[in-house]
Design a protein around this motif. Structure first.
Motif, PDB file in Angstrom:
ATOM      1  N   VAL A 254      -7.300   4.455  -3.745  1.00 16.09           N
ATOM      2  CA  VAL A 254      -8.091   3.273  -4.089  1.00 16.09           C
ATOM      3  C   VAL A 254      -7.189   2.051  -4.237  1.00 16.09           C
ATOM      4  CG1 VAL A 254      -9.579   2.257  -5.844  1.00 16.09           C
ATOM      5  CG2 VAL A 254      -9.895   4.643  -5.178  1.00 16.09           C
ATOM      6  N   ALA A 255      -6.056   2.198  -4.920  1.00 17.22           N
ATOM      7  CA  ALA A 255      -5.130   1.077  -5.087  1.00 17.22           C
ATOM      8  C   ALA A 255      -4.597   0.608  -3.743  1.00 17.22           C
ATOM      9  CB  ALA A 255      -3.979   1.480  -6.007  1.00 17.22           C
ATOM     10  N   ALA A 256      -4.299   1.546  -2.848  1.00 21.56           N
ATOM     11  CA  ALA A 256      -3.811   1.172  -1.525  1.00 21.56           C
ATOM     12  C   ALA A 256      -4.883   0.428  -0.733  1.00 21.56           C
ATOM     13  CB  ALA A 256      -3.353   2.417  -0.768  1.00 21.56           C
ATOM     14  N   LEU A 257      -6.145   0.831  -0.892  1.00 22.26           N
ATOM     15  CA  LEU A 257      -7.232   0.096  -0.234  1.00 22.26           C
ATOM     16  C   LEU A 257      -7.309  -1.337  -0.746  1.00 22.26           C
ATOM     17  CD1 LEU A 257     -10.082   2.776  -0.137  1.00 22.26           C
ATOM     18  CD2 LEU A 257      -8.977   1.715   1.837  1.00 22.26           C
ATOM     19  N   GLY A 258      -7.158  -1.514  -2.063  1.00 21.08           N
ATOM     20  CA  GLY A 258      -7.158  -2.869  -2.616  1.00 21.08           C
ATOM     21  C   GLY A 258      -6.030  -3.707  -2.062  1.00 21.08           C
ATOM     22  N   ALA A 259      -4.823  -3.109  -1.947  1.00 24.32           N
ATOM     23  CA  ALA A 259      -3.684  -3.835  -1.389  1.00 24.32           C
ATOM     24  C   ALA A 259      -3.902  -4.148   0.083  1.00 24.32           C
ATOM     25  CB  ALA A 259      -2.413  -3.012  -1.580  1.00 24.32           C
ATOM     26  N   MET A 260      -4.503  -3.204   0.824  1.00 21.12           N
ATOM     27  CA  MET A 260      -4.752  -3.431   2.252  1.00 21.12           C
ATOM     28  C   MET A 260      -5.710  -4.596   2.467  1.00 21.12           C
ATOM     29  SD  MET A 260      -6.828  -1.103   4.970  1.00 21.12           S
ATOM     30  CE  MET A 260      -8.359  -1.749   4.297  1.00 21.12           C
TER      31      MET A 260
ATOM     32  N   SER B  25       1.914   0.555   8.591  1.00 20.44           N
ATOM     33  CA  SER B  25       0.668  -0.139   8.940  1.00 20.44           C
ATOM     34  C   SER B  25       0.478  -1.377   8.069  1.00 20.44           C
ATOM     35  CB  SER B  25      -0.522   0.808   8.783  1.00 20.44           C
ATOM     36  OG  SER B  25      -0.408   1.915   9.651  1.00 20.44           O
ATOM     37  N   GLY B  26       0.786  -1.279   6.768  1.00 28.45           N
ATOM     38  CA  GLY B  26       0.691  -2.443   5.889  1.00 28.45           C
ATOM     39  C   GLY B  26       1.591  -3.571   6.340  1.00 28.45           C
ATOM     40  N   ALA B  27       2.775  -3.221   6.829  1.00 30.47           N
ATOM     41  CA  ALA B  27       3.693  -4.248   7.323  1.00 30.47           C
ATOM     42  C   ALA B  27       3.193  -4.899   8.606  1.00 30.47           C
ATOM     43  CB  ALA B  27       5.074  -3.627   7.559  1.00 30.47           C
ATOM     44  N   LEU B  28       2.430  -4.166   9.408  1.00 28.23           N
ATOM     45  CA  LEU B  28       1.942  -4.699  10.680  1.00 28.23           C
ATOM     46  C   LEU B  28       0.705  -5.569  10.532  1.00 28.23           C
ATOM     47  CD1 LEU B  28       2.359  -1.590  13.028  1.00 28.23           C
ATOM     48  CD2 LEU B  28       3.747  -3.669  12.979  1.00 28.23           C
ATOM     49  N   ILE B  29      -0.002  -5.456   9.414  1.00 36.54           N
ATOM     50  CA  ILE B  29      -1.258  -6.204   9.254  1.00 36.54           C
ATOM     51  C   ILE B  29      -1.061  -7.705   9.417  1.00 36.54           C
ATOM     52  CG2 ILE B  29      -2.979  -6.902   7.528  1.00 36.54           C
ATOM     53  CD1 ILE B  29      -3.233  -4.017   6.711  1.00 36.54           C
TER      54      ILE B  29
ATOM     55  N   ALA C 281       0.817  -1.220   0.000  1.00 35.35           N
ATOM     56  CA  ALA C 281       0.000   0.000   0.000  1.00 35.35           C
ATOM     57  C   ALA C 281       0.849   1.267   0.000  1.00 35.35           C
ATOM     58  CB  ALA C 281      -0.938  -0.014   1.201  1.00 35.35           C
ATOM     59  N   GLY C 282       1.906   1.329   0.831  1.00 36.51           N
ATOM     60  CA  GLY C 282       2.712   2.534   0.934  1.00 36.51           C
ATOM     61  C   GLY C 282       3.364   2.942  -0.382  1.00 36.51           C
ATOM     62  N   PRO C 283       4.123   2.055  -1.030  1.00 39.39           N
ATOM     63  CA  PRO C 283       4.732   2.416  -2.307  1.00 39.39           C
ATOM     64  C   PRO C 283       3.718   2.762  -3.390  1.00 39.39           C
ATOM     65  CG  PRO C 283       5.871   0.541  -1.362  1.00 39.39           C
ATOM     66  CD  PRO C 283       4.676   0.792  -0.501  1.00 39.39           C
ATOM     67  N   LEU C 284       2.579   2.082  -3.420  1.00 40.02           N
ATOM     68  CA  LEU C 284       1.546   2.424  -4.401  1.00 40.02           C
ATOM     69  C   LEU C 284       1.051   3.849  -4.184  1.00 40.02           C
ATOM     70  CD1 LEU C 284      -0.618  -0.845  -4.473  1.00 40.02           C
ATOM     71  CD2 LEU C 284       0.893  -0.005  -6.271  1.00 40.02           C
ATOM     72  N   LEU C 285       0.831   4.216  -2.939  1.00 32.63           N
ATOM     73  CA  LEU C 285       0.364   5.569  -2.644  1.00 32.63           C
ATOM     74  C   LEU C 285       1.438   6.598  -2.988  1.00 32.63           C
ATOM     75  CD1 LEU C 285      -1.920   7.261  -1.432  1.00 32.63           C
ATOM     76  CD2 LEU C 285      -0.869   6.928   0.820  1.00 32.63           C
TER      77      LEU C 285
END
Length: 621
Positions: free
Chosen positions: A53-59, A430-434, A35-39
């Motif tokens: 939107v792309a980051a939401l899809g990755a999340m 946050s993406g790494a912590l999920i 998510a981070g790099p996409l954003l």
């Protein structure tokens, strides 16, 4: 004077319980790169809203990123992402062109369909969840792009995480083609579980170890049975893994029979499966395997299975069948329209529709001010009504606590971090912590709350931490109320549907073994055995979940745990009968008497629990 101990209610105990295990570092790395790099790329290119939107899809894909094979990940991540893209497309156009009443009715209908489909299985449940969450976001999040662009970039974000899952090697790869590290670990886990069951035979842990063996076999079967372009395994490495999995089935059968006999097994009996587990993971030869004494039918079966496995490992084996049957479209529809699907569909539709209606009313009353972000309320209701995440009361407590914690943490960080670079870094962290936070629903909620709030702020909306808390608490109240309303049908439908399916699978397995299940059709017997144990595991999981609900809901599943326990003993006894028949061609009085006792006990317990009585089988060969 010691203080009296206080028993913690099951629903509260579940809320306090967290999963344990090693940190999935490979998944953590994928989360940081998603998510981070996409954003960041979107912000640098001036398309921030599409990056959100792309980051939401990755999340959302990251929430479904679980250990297993790459092939299985295609279905586990890909199908929910496709459903989410479809939901975003429908929600976007409906939010632009439909009025409040029509939009609420449409979302309620989507909830009914998604809830019913979720009864099919975990992947279908994930797809139903993403369909509803994305449809709420599409209808309520103000974005300048048309709906089709939102859907494409949502799918691209999920696809980016899936590409990382397929391309990057996992940590701890020990041998062979790294593309099959998930399969190797899963098959090796089966042999370890067999060894653990042999060690526990005759002791109090035997039943728990047999359950663990079932879980290991289910996991390996799923890891090897992912989607493929060709009907059969296309590489030598994959065919070898299929053969190694198939060689574990007779070992598992013999180990189950030994555990059923209730006698301890010499320690050397478990050494062979352990060496096979090492051989699977390292790609080395097994070497000589210690043979157990051939003093009983199950020990002779274990020795024969070890010889067969050693031969399959040393020859490099070629296997195609996974001893499973593909579910037909008709069976999937029957599951969705069955009692479990109807009950869950109605509950999801009522919760999702009611939360959407309340959110629409608050939105049109300007409770949100000038910013249209009413999607949080129905999206929160979707996660709260999802039984995969625990009992209802536990989900509500964890969601409320996690949202408050996440909102407070974000409010503090937002006041300190530079914008937008600090918020983008927060999204990456946050993406790494999920993957770690998924071990507890409250922790997952806190991390997701921070990530979503950061995305919303990067997208141009003001800080919404405190309103998110209010909306979450409101969603908790709606779901608690709707979840305890009398259903338009029998409560406990999911438990009963899965228990009936388990009883039917056990019946088919027993019929096959007693009537025609000797050595002539072992492959057919193993298919039925796997189906029986898998159905039992699914039923037991649903029963344990129902037992941890508040008393008003838990009482609808009373007595079903006794039915499941009897079915488990019946299937274990059937496995022991199969091993006995392979060895001597006839059953001993102990086997026939035990089968008859269990069938009588099953009839009594099913009637007491309000389930249909099973067909009584003749104990004859």
């Amino acid at each position: 004077m010691p203080l009296p101990s206080v028993a913690v209610p099951p629903w509260l105990a579940h809320a306090l319980r967290a999963q344990r295990g090693p940190v999935p570092w490979s998944a953590v790395g994928r989360g940081a790169l998603a998510a981070g790099p996409l954003l960041l790329v979107a912000v640098l290119s001036g398309r921030t809203s599409l990056g959100v939107v792309a980051a939401l899809g990755a999340m959302l894909a990251g929430i479904n990123d679980r250990p297993g094979s790459r092939r299985a990940a295609v279905k586990r991540l890909g199908l929910p992402a496709l459903a989410g893209a479809g939901g975003l497309l429908v929600g976007s156009y409906a939010g632009q062109h439909a009025g409040a009443v029509a939009l609420t009715l449409l979302l309620t209908l989507l909830g009914l369909v998604a809830g019913a489909v979720s009864a099919i299985g975990p992947v279908a449940s994930g797809a139903g969840t993403q369909l509803l969450v994305a449809s709420a976001i599409g209808a309520g999040m103000p974005l300048p792009e048309p709906g089709w662009q939102r859907a494409v970039f949502f799918l691209a974000g999920a696809g980016w995480l899936l590409a990382l899952r397929l391309a990057l090697p996992a940590t701890g790869v020990s041998a062979g083609d790294y593309r099959f590290d998930g399969e190797r670990d899963a098959v090796g886990g089966v042999y370890d579980a067999i060894a653990a069951l042999l060690d526990a035979a005759g002791g109090p842990d035997a039943s728990r170890r047999r359950v663990a063996l079932t879980a290991a076999l289910d996991h390996a079967q799923d890891a090897l049975a992912g989607p493929r372009l060709r009907r059969y395994a296309s590489s030598a490495a994959e065919r070898r893994l299929h053969a190694q999995y198939a060689a574990a089935l007779p070992l598992a059968e013999a180990a189950t029979a030994l555990a059923w006999a209730g006698e301890t097994v010499p320690a050397r009996a478990a050494e062979g499966p352990r060496r096979l587990a090492v051989a699977v993971r390292t790609g080395t030869h097994t070497g000589p395997l210690p043979a157990p004494a051939r003093s009983a039918p199950a020990l002779r079966a274990l020795d024969d299975a070890l010889l067969h496995a050693a031969d399959a490992f040393d020859r490099g084996g070629a296997g195609d069948t996974l001893h499973t049957r593909r579910r037909t479209a008709a069976s999937l529809v029957r599951t969705a329209l069955g009692s479990g699907g109807r009950e869950y569909g109605l509950r999801v539709a009522l919760c999702f529709g009611a939360s959407a209606a309340v959110a629409q009313a608050l939105h049109h009353a300007r409770w949100y001010g000038n910013h249209s972000h009413w999607y949080w309320l129905p999206a929160t209701a979707v996660f709260l009504v999802k039984p995969d995440l625990g009992p209802l009361a536990s989900r509500v407590l964890c969601r409320a606590a996690g949202t408050v914690l996440g909102a407070v943490v974000f409010a503090g960080l937002a006041a300190l971090l530079p914008r937008p670079e600090g918020l983008i870094a927060l999204v990456a962290v946050s993406g790494a912590l999920i993957p770690v936070a998924t071990r507890h629903f409250a922790a997952q909620t806190a991390v997701v709350t921070v990530l979503v709030l950061a995305l919303v702020m990067v997208g141009g909306e003001p800080q919404a931490s405190w309103s998110r808390i209010g909306e979450t608490l409101l969603a908790c109240g709606i779901v608690l109320l709707v979840g305890h309303l009398p259903a338009l049908g029998q409560r406990g439908g999911t438990v009963r549907a899965r228990l009936i399916r388990a009883a039917e699978a056990a019946d088919a397995y027993l019929t096959h073994v007693l009537n025609d299940g000797t050595t002539e059709d072992r492959a057919g017997r193993w298919i039925l055995r796997r189906e029986a144990y898998r159905a039992l595991a699914e039923a037991r999981a649903a029963i344990d979940l129902a037992a941890a609900e508040l008393p008003a809901l838990a009482r609808h599943a009373e007595g079903t745990d006794e039915v499941a326990a009897t079915l488990e003993r019946l299937v274990d006894t059937t496995t022991a009968c199969a091993v006995q028949l392979d060895d001597t061609g006839r059953l001993t009085p102990r086997h026939t008497e035990r089968i008859a006792e269990l069938l009588d006990e099953l009839t009594e317990r099913r009637e007491r629990a309000g389930l249909l009585a099973p067909r009584k089988l003749p104990v004859a060969v």
